[in-house]
Each structure stands twice: as C-alpha cells, then as structure tokens.
Design a protein around this motif. Structure first.
Motif, PDB file in Angstrom:
ATOM      1  N   ALA A   1     -25.934  76.436  26.136  1.00  0.00           N
ATOM      2  CA  ALA A   1     -25.485  76.737  24.784  1.00  0.00           C
ATOM      3  C   ALA A   1     -24.330  75.844  24.363  1.00  0.00           C
ATOM      4  O   ALA A   1     -24.310  75.307  23.250  1.00  0.00           O
ATOM      5  N   GLY A   2     -23.355  75.675  25.244  1.00  0.00           N
ATOM      6  CA  GLY A   2     -22.206  74.852  24.895  1.00  0.00           C
ATOM      7  C   GLY A   2     -22.570  73.406  24.690  1.00  0.00           C
ATOM      8  O   GLY A   2     -22.096  72.752  23.751  1.00  0.00           O
ATOM      9  N   ARG A   3     -23.430  72.867  25.542  1.00  0.00           N
ATOM     10  CA  ARG A   3     -23.812  71.462  25.425  1.00  0.00           C
ATOM     11  C   ARG A   3     -24.653  71.226  24.173  1.00  0.00           C
ATOM     12  O   ARG A   3     -24.485  70.215  23.477  1.00  0.00           O
ATOM     13  N   SER A   4     -25.546  72.162  23.874  1.00  0.00           N
ATOM     14  CA  SER A   4     -26.341  72.037  22.655  1.00  0.00           C
ATOM     15  C   SER A   4     -25.451  72.114  21.421  1.00  0.00           C
ATOM     16  O   SER A   4     -25.649  71.383  20.448  1.00  0.00           O
ATOM     17  N   ALA A   5     -24.463  73.010  21.462  1.00  0.00           N
ATOM     18  CA  ALA A   5     -23.542  73.133  20.333  1.00  0.00           C
ATOM     19  C   ALA A   5     -22.723  71.866  20.160  1.00  0.00           C
ATOM     20  O   ALA A   5     -22.497  71.405  19.030  1.00  0.00           O
ATOM     21  N   MET A   6     -22.256  71.281  21.265  1.00  0.00           N
ATOM     22  CA  MET A   6     -21.520  70.020  21.179  1.00  0.00           C
ATOM     23  C   MET A   6     -22.373  68.925  20.557  1.00  0.00           C
ATOM     24  O   MET A   6     -21.905  68.147  19.716  1.00  0.00           O
TER      25      MET A   6
ATOM     26  N   SER B   1     -28.148  64.101  26.404  1.00  0.00           N
ATOM     27  CA  SER B   1     -27.661  64.895  27.527  1.00  0.00           C
ATOM     28  C   SER B   1     -28.029  66.362  27.360  1.00  0.00           C
ATOM     29  O   SER B   1     -28.496  67.013  28.314  1.00  0.00           O
ATOM     30  N   ALA B   2     -27.824  66.905  26.161  1.00  0.00           N
ATOM     31  CA  ALA B   2     -28.176  68.310  25.914  1.00  0.00           C
ATOM     32  C   ALA B   2     -29.671  68.526  26.049  1.00  0.00           C
ATOM     33  O   ALA B   2     -30.121  69.549  26.593  1.00  0.00           O
ATOM     34  N   ALA B   3     -30.459  67.578  25.567  1.00  0.00           N
ATOM     35  CA  ALA B   3     -31.914  67.708  25.664  1.00  0.00           C
ATOM     36  C   ALA B   3     -32.370  67.672  27.113  1.00  0.00           C
ATOM     37  O   ALA B   3     -33.235  68.458  27.528  1.00  0.00           O
ATOM     38  N   GLU B   4     -31.816  66.774  27.899  1.00  0.00           N
ATOM     39  CA  GLU B   4     -32.204  66.705  29.304  1.00  0.00           C
ATOM     40  C   GLU B   4     -31.761  67.938  30.075  1.00  0.00           C
ATOM     41  O   GLU B   4     -32.441  68.389  31.006  1.00  0.00           O
ATOM     42  N   ALA B   5     -30.616  68.518  29.689  1.00  0.00           N
ATOM     43  CA  ALA B   5     -30.175  69.757  30.323  1.00  0.00           C
ATOM     44  C   ALA B   5     -31.176  70.875  30.048  1.00  0.00           C
ATOM     45  O   ALA B   5     -31.511  71.663  30.937  1.00  0.00           O
TER      46      ALA B   5
ATOM     47  N   ARG C   1     -34.626  81.650  21.121  1.00  0.00           N
ATOM     48  CA  ARG C   1     -35.400  80.786  22.010  1.00  0.00           C
ATOM     49  C   ARG C   1     -35.898  79.551  21.271  1.00  0.00           C
ATOM     50  O   ARG C   1     -35.858  78.428  21.798  1.00  0.00           O
ATOM     51  N   THR C   2     -36.362  79.745  20.049  1.00  0.00           N
ATOM     52  CA  THR C   2     -36.799  78.598  19.248  1.00  0.00           C
ATOM     53  C   THR C   2     -35.618  77.713  18.883  1.00  0.00           C
ATOM     54  O   THR C   2     -35.684  76.478  18.983  1.00  0.00           O
ATOM     55  N   LEU C   3     -34.512  78.315  18.452  1.00  0.00           N
ATOM     56  CA  LEU C   3     -33.355  77.531  18.038  1.00  0.00           C
ATOM     57  C   LEU C   3     -32.735  76.781  19.214  1.00  0.00           C
ATOM     58  O   LEU C   3     -32.223  75.668  19.035  1.00  0.00           O
ATOM     59  N   ASP C   4     -32.765  77.359  20.415  1.00  0.00           N
ATOM     60  CA  ASP C   4     -32.248  76.652  21.586  1.00  0.00           C
ATOM     61  C   ASP C   4     -33.000  75.352  21.823  1.00  0.00           C
ATOM     62  O   ASP C   4     -32.409  74.341  22.225  1.00  0.00           O
ATOM     63  N   LEU C   5     -34.326  75.384  21.599  1.00  0.00           N
ATOM     64  CA  LEU C   5     -35.122  74.170  21.763  1.00  0.00           C
ATOM     65  C   LEU C   5     -34.825  73.157  20.670  1.00  0.00           C
ATOM     66  O   LEU C   5     -34.713  71.953  20.934  1.00  0.00           O
ATOM     67  N   PHE C   6     -34.665  73.635  19.445  1.00  0.00           N
ATOM     68  CA  PHE C   6     -34.559  72.710  18.310  1.00  0.00           C
ATOM     69  C   PHE C   6     -33.137  72.245  18.010  1.00  0.00           C
ATOM     70  O   PHE C   6     -32.956  71.224  17.353  1.00  0.00           O
ATOM     71  N   ARG C   7     -32.113  72.964  18.493  1.00  0.00           N
ATOM     72  CA  ARG C   7     -30.742  72.606  18.112  1.00  0.00           C
ATOM     73  C   ARG C   7     -30.359  71.187  18.525  1.00  0.00           C
ATOM     74  O   ARG C   7     -29.791  70.451  17.707  1.00  0.00           O
TER      75      ARG C   7
ATOM     76  N   GLU D   1     -31.446  73.902  33.116  1.00  0.00           N
ATOM     77  CA  GLU D   1     -30.081  74.364  33.344  1.00  0.00           C
ATOM     78  C   GLU D   1     -29.858  75.699  32.647  1.00  0.00           C
ATOM     79  O   GLU D   1     -30.341  75.925  31.537  1.00  0.00           O
ATOM     80  N   LYS D   2     -29.098  76.563  33.279  1.00  0.00           N
ATOM     81  CA  LYS D   2     -28.922  77.920  32.786  1.00  0.00           C
ATOM     82  C   LYS D   2     -28.004  77.983  31.577  1.00  0.00           C
ATOM     83  O   LYS D   2     -28.279  78.697  30.616  1.00  0.00           O
ATOM     84  N   ARG D   3     -26.908  77.264  31.611  1.00  0.00           N
ATOM     85  CA  ARG D   3     -25.914  77.365  30.554  1.00  0.00           C
ATOM     86  C   ARG D   3     -25.950  76.106  29.688  1.00  0.00           C
ATOM     87  O   ARG D   3     -25.250  75.127  29.970  1.00  0.00           O
TER      88      ARG D   3
END
Length: 389
Positions: free
Chosen positions: A322-327, A309-313, A245-251, A318-320
């Motif tokens: 992970a892929g956008r944050s990884a990109m 874009s990933a940050a705004e998602a 959860r923390t890494l999803d926010l910071f990635r 948005e539910k999914r």
C-alpha cells in the motif's frame, strides 16, 4: 529514457512499448481525434479489441480469472499515454470497470461479459464515488435494501438500489456497472456489497457531466433498481475488499499514465527548445531553459522508477504494497503536473492555444491527482505505513 538498475526493461518489453506507440500513432490516435469529446468512443474500443490491446488486460483469456501483471499494465498505459491520452484512458477504464468481475464474479458473469469487453464490444464502468463519498470510499451511502420477504442483508435473495453515483467514467453510456452499495447501515467499510448491474435494468438512469478533460464522465441514478444474488460480486458486506483489490492493481498504473503524459510534454519541450530561436540563439542554450529541462527529465525518471518498483512489488506478491503504491501514484501524478506546467512555460503562449498538445495535456494532467485516491489520501497512507510494525 530507459530506467536503470534492476528495473531496466527487457528487450521484449522495450519492443512491446515501441509497438504500442506505433499502433497508437497510426491507428488509435486518428480514431480518438474523430470521437466526440465527453462520450464513449466505441470505434476506438473496437480497434483496441482488434489489435489485441484489450486482451492484454486479461491474460487468462475470455474465460479466465488471471490478472494482468501490474508491470505490464504500467508499460501499456505509459506507452499509450505518450501518444494518445484518449486511447490510454479508454483502455484503462475497461480494465477498471471489468476487474471486479474478473476477480470476484461468477463463472456465468465472466462468460457473459468478458469476451465482449475483450472484443471492444461492451463498455464497463467502475461505480464507486458518490456526491458525499469520494476519496472516503468507506462512507458511501447508495442503499441496497432487501426486497420484501428476503430476510436481512446476509440472507437476502434480492435487493433494490436507491441513490446515485457521480464522477463515474463511461457513465451513462456503459453497458454494465460494477456498483458498490450499502447493505448494512452504519457499518463503514464492512457494510458495503458489490453488484454487477447491466445498463438495461429498470430504474437505472444517468446524465453526462461536462468536465475540463474530454473523457466520458457522468452521474448514475438508481431508482429502486432490482438486483439479486446472481448479480453479487463476491460476498455480501465484503464489497469494499472487492473495490480495494481492483484499485490495488490499478493504482501504480495511474502513475504510469502520468509518466506517459509527462514524457510527452518533455519530448515536445526538448524539440521546441532545440529549434526555437530567441535572444540570439536557440532556447536550449539558455541556462534557465536547459536547467528546467534537466529538472523535468530527472523527476520523470524518478517517478518511472517508483512506478515500476511498486508494480514489481505487486507482481512478486509482497504483502505490504500500500505504501509503495501510494508513493508511486503520489509522486508520478505530482511530477506530471509540474512537468506539463514547465513545458507550457517553455513553449509560451502557443501552448495555451486550443488544440495544442500541451493545452490538451494541461487539462488532462489535473484529474489523476484526485481520482483513485487524492494526493492527500496517498500521503495519509504513506504516513500510516511508516508506523506499521
């Protein structure tokens, strides 16, 4: 360069970024330069506390659980990185180490630690990586053993932590650690529990590690360190979710850090190429140099748009993501590596001299391609997401 289409910054956002850069130039950068390489810079943290920058990480205030908007976090990190990577990293590490507490801690834990973090008085650390468990975070082995008479993992009232963590930013100087330990053997990600461990706990030790970047990084050792249910962050065996959860926010904001470094390298290169005389003119008039600058600028803008874009998602729920944050992390960190290397080439031998901006960035830019999920891991995430229905 401002981003285009729906990702154009508002006037208020642009003004905030400019204000952060000015503050970094006038106040933070001198403090960063005066700090001892490889050690926590407490005067720098105190200054960021006074100026309210640390409070931007925690918009709910000293008593709240509200998260920072991912886009705001990106703008803050990118703006600081353009001026002072030390200031950027010091701020980011405070957020990374404290967000497990904000998102999953008890009211008592939050009340005790968050005001000190916001004021720049307490140093936080995110203790996940181990000698045998880096990007494969689910395989960690730091043992949390129930104390005698406390029952199994779910029914335990206390545990002792034994093992070590490595490559932990702010270690061993942090005042508290968000620690992820194995409570259920052979259970993978489902057997990890998160604990808040103050630095003064008996049995807790550590040492500095000498790395190529000047940030405080070290090893943390646990020799039967006692923890209780009062130290839990979230539920027993649910610590992997706490970490993610923390890494999803910071990635995405790791990508913003990379974009900030790349922008600093490009700005320096544009200035240098416009002034440096060679071959009967200035460097910028050479097609090879102008094309290199154009490629650098284009890749930076593409990376910036992916990050925003990933940050705004994330912010829109948005539910999914992970892929956008990884990109965003993958492309931005790889772009920064390319841009800094190209900037060194344009500057020539002067950029390799100790103390030069690009010598500094050349050492700094390598690590983000590894931490919080190496580039190879990001590609794996992206590939997996392509086949999710």
């Amino acid at each position: 360069m401002e981003s285009g289409s729906q990702f154009r910054l508002t006037p208020a956002q642009s003004a905030f970024c400019a204000q952060v850069r000015t503050l970094a130039e006038t106040d933070l950068a001198p403090l960063a330069t005066a700090g001892a390489p490889g050690h926590v810079n407490r005067p720098l943290l105190a200054a960021m506390g006074r100026h309210g920058l640390l409070a931007r990480l925690f918009p709910g205030g000293a008593d709240g659980r509200a998260e920072a908007a991912a886009l705001d976090l990106c703008l803050l990190r990118e703006s600081l990185a353009q001026v002072s990577t030390e200031a950027e990293t010091a701020l980011a590490l405070q957020g990374l180490g404290t967000y497990p507490v904000v998102q999953n801690g008890t009211e008592e834990q939050i009340a005790h630690w968050l005001p000190k973090v916001v004021a720049g008085e307490a140093v936080a650390a995110f203790a996940l990586s181990e000698p045998g468990s880096g990007s494969d975070a689910a395989s960690l082995s730091l043992a949390a053993t129930p104390t005698a008479g406390s029952g199994g993992a779910d029914g335990a009232d206390g545990w002792t932590l034994s093992g070590e963590k490595i490559w932990i930013s702010n270690a061993p100087e942090a005042d508290f650690y968000s620690v992820f330990a194995r409570t259920t053997p052979e259970a993978g990600s489902r057997g990890v529990t998160a604990f808040l461990v103050p630095a003064d706990r008996p049995g807790l030790g550590g040492e500095h590690l000498d790395m190529i970047s000047p940030h405080p990084i070290g090893r943390v050792t646990f020799d039967n360190v006692p923890v209780t249910r009062a130290d839990l962050l979230g539920e027993v065996d649910q610590g992997f979710r706490v970490a993610m959860r923390t890494l999803d926010l910071f990635r995405p904001s790791v990508g913003a850090f990379a974009v900030g470094m790349a922008q600093a390298a490009l700005d320096a290169s544009v200035t240098h190429a416009g002034q440096r005389e060679a071959f009967g003119g200035v460097l910028k008039d050479l097609q090879a140099v102008s094309h290199s600058l154009a490629e650098m600028a284009t890749r930076i803008e593409a990376a910036r748009l992916l990050v925003y874009s990933a940050a705004e998602a994330y912010d829109s729920g948005e539910k999914r993501i992970a892929g956008r944050s990884a990109m965003a992390k993958l492309f931005a960190t790889e772009t920064a590596q390319y841009v800094v290397d190209a900037a060194v080439q344009i500057h020539g031998a002067a950029a390799l001299q100790h103390g030069h901006l690009l010598e500094h960035l050349y050492r700094e830019v390598r690590a983000p391609r590894i931490y919080e999920g190496a580039s190879e891991v990001q590609r794996t995430i992206i590939g997996r997401e392509l086949y999710r229905s």
